[in-house]
Enzyme design. Structure first.
Site, PDB file in Angstrom:
ATOM      1  N   ASN A  69       0.905  -1.124  -0.292  1.00 30.82           N
ATOM      2  CA  ASN A  69      -0.233   0.378   0.197  1.00 30.82           C
ATOM      3  C   ASN A  69       0.420   1.324   0.109  1.00 30.82           C
ATOM      4  OD1 ASN A  69      -1.455   1.326   0.157  1.00 30.82           O
ATOM      5  ND2 ASN A  69      -2.031   1.125   3.021  1.00 30.82           N
TER       6      ASN A  69
ATOM      7  N   LYS B 133       0.142   4.154  -0.346  1.00 35.22           N
ATOM      8  CA  LYS B 133      -0.498   5.182   0.819  1.00 35.22           C
ATOM      9  C   LYS B 133      -0.385   6.764  -0.487  1.00 35.22           C
ATOM     10  CE  LYS B 133      -0.816   3.263   4.386  1.00 35.22           C
ATOM     11  NZ  LYS B 133      -0.101   3.452   6.436  1.00 35.22           N
TER      12      LYS B 133
ATOM     13  N   HIS C  88      -9.502   0.830   5.385  1.00 33.21           N
ATOM     14  CA  HIS C  88      -7.861   1.364   5.931  1.00 33.21           C
ATOM     15  C   HIS C  88      -8.006   2.182   6.955  1.00 33.21           C
ATOM     16  CE1 HIS C  88      -4.042   2.594   6.954  1.00 33.21           C
ATOM     17  NE2 HIS C  88      -3.674   0.920   6.197  1.00 33.21           N
TER      18      HIS C  88
ATOM     19  N   GLU D 159      -6.487   4.547   8.330  1.00 36.58           N
ATOM     20  CA  GLU D 159      -6.319   5.641   8.142  1.00 36.58           C
ATOM     21  C   GLU D 159      -7.978   6.029   7.195  1.00 36.58           C
ATOM     22  OE1 GLU D 159      -2.558   4.471   5.786  1.00 36.58           O
ATOM     23  OE2 GLU D 159      -2.051   5.016   7.861  1.00 36.58           O
TER      24      GLU D 159
ATOM     25  N   GLU E 162      -5.047  -5.499  10.028  1.00 38.63           N
ATOM     26  CA  GLU E 162      -4.191  -4.426  11.396  1.00 38.63           C
ATOM     27  C   GLU E 162      -4.399  -4.051  12.502  1.00 38.63           C
ATOM     28  OE1 GLU E 162      -2.346  -2.830   6.684  1.00 38.63           O
ATOM     29  OE2 GLU E 162      -3.788  -1.590   7.550  1.00 38.63           O
TER      30      GLU E 162
ATOM     31  N   GLY F 160       2.591   2.311  10.507  1.00 38.96           N
ATOM     32  CA  GLY F 160       3.977   2.973  10.605  1.00 38.96           C
ATOM     33  C   GLY F 160       4.543   3.726  12.046  1.00 38.96           C
TER      34      GLY F 160
ATOM     35  N   SER G  10       3.929  -2.450  10.182  1.00 39.93           N
ATOM     36  CA  SER G  10       5.425  -2.458   9.976  1.00 39.93           C
ATOM     37  C   SER G  10       5.754  -4.237   9.993  1.00 39.93           C
ATOM     38  CB  SER G  10       5.990  -1.705  11.810  1.00 39.93           C
ATOM     39  OG  SER G  10       5.295  -0.860  12.414  1.00 39.93           O
TER      40      SER G  10
ATOM     41  N   GLY H 252       2.795  -1.498   4.489  1.00 44.19           N
ATOM     42  CA  GLY H 252       2.859   0.076   3.947  1.00 44.19           C
ATOM     43  C   GLY H 252       4.608   0.552   3.606  1.00 44.19           C
TER      44      GLY H 252
HETATM   45  P1  PGA Z   1       3.362   0.069   7.525  1.00 39.10           P
HETATM   46  O1  PGA Z   1       1.464   0.637   7.133  1.00 39.10           O
HETATM   47  O2  PGA Z   1       3.656  -1.309   7.069  1.00 39.10           O
HETATM   48  O3  PGA Z   1       4.254   1.850   7.111  1.00 39.10           O
HETATM   49  O4  PGA Z   1       3.054   0.041   8.793  1.00 39.10           O
HETATM   50  C1  PGA Z   1       0.621  -1.023   7.412  1.00 39.10           C
HETATM   51  C2  PGA Z   1      -0.387  -0.402   6.414  1.00 39.10           C
HETATM   52  O5  PGA Z   1      -1.110   0.458   6.700  1.00 39.10           O
HETATM   53  O6  PGA Z   1      -0.820  -1.523   5.443  1.00 39.10           O
END
Ligand code: PGA
Length: 238
Positions: A9, A11, A91, A93, A161, A167, A198, A219
């Protein structure tokens, strides 16, 4: 056995000059045995989908309607028309930045299905919810509210998640991941269940060894082929 999926992803990152990262993955994993998916920003989907190779391309969100007066939104058939085969919905976010509810996420997943896209439906608890001991209740509420009745292994993937792991560099213990994945598996025996939050080359193999983890939604570590490739390789050999 659900299929294995390594999904990236991107983003709100990347422009056309970053498409060479997908090309690099296509070379390294030309003979891959798993599904590799990159979800770039919508501005890059058509170009990314036109690249030759085994890397599938997905969107990061879609609207629940097929068209209409929704400034700035993208309909699922539009994603399909420019070469996407999947779309992430719900997601955390999107849920926090745009106030998306379980009902909205479910409607988006149904729109994805109607357009022939695989819906990658994200769920996960916040840190406060985990510390309050309500993780599995939150997961149950999100599953019941977000997964449409027509979900099958052909059109739906669940991504667990934990919001506090996205993140942040903080990863749940393998036992914590295993508990939630087993809990989801008991309700959805055939769907692929991805872990996200992560994931890196250094922890991927351990996470993929957890029962009922069928891949990852990645991500930050999906932006560069050099970082994503070891995660893909770990899943290929899991
Ligand atoms: P990250 O994000 O791997 O940067 O922690 C994962 C995601 O939001 O899918």
């Amino acid at each position: 056995m659900p299929r294995k999926i390594a999904a990236g992803n991107w983003k709100m990152n990347a422009t056309a000059s970053d498409l060479d990262q997908i090309s690099a993955l296509a070379v390294t994993h030309a003979n891959t045995t798993i599904d590799i998916l990159i979800c770039p920003p919508a501005t890059l989907i058509a170009q990314a989908a036109a690249l030759n190779g085994p890397i599938r391309i997905g969107g990061q969100d879609c609207h629940s309607a097929t068209s209409g007066a929704h400034t700035g939104d993208i309909a699922a058939p539009m994603l399909a028309a420019c070469g996407a085969s999947a779309v992430i919905v719900g997601h955390s976010e999107r849920r926090s930045d745009h106030g998306e509810t379980d009902a909205m996420v479910q409607a988006k997943a149904m729109a994805a299905h109607a357009a022939g896209l695989t819906a990658i439906i994200c769920i996960g608890e916040t840190l406060a919810e985990r510390e309050a001991g309500t993780t599995l209740q939150i997961i149950d509420r999100q599953l019941a509210g977000s997964i449409p009745g027509g979900a099958s292994e052909a059109n739906t993937v669940i991504a667990y998640e934990p919001v506090w792991a996205i993140g942040t560099g903080r990863v749940p213990t393998l036992d914590q991941i295993g508990e939630v994945h087993a809990h989801i598996r008991a309700q959805y025996p055939t769907l692929a269940i991805l872990y996200g939050g992560s994931v890196k080359g250094s922890n991927a193999a351990d996470i993929f060894a957890v029962p009922h983890v069928n891949g990852a939604l990645v991500g930050g570590a999906s932006l560069r082929a050099a970082d994503f490739s070891p995660i893909i390789a770990a899943l290929e050999s899991a």
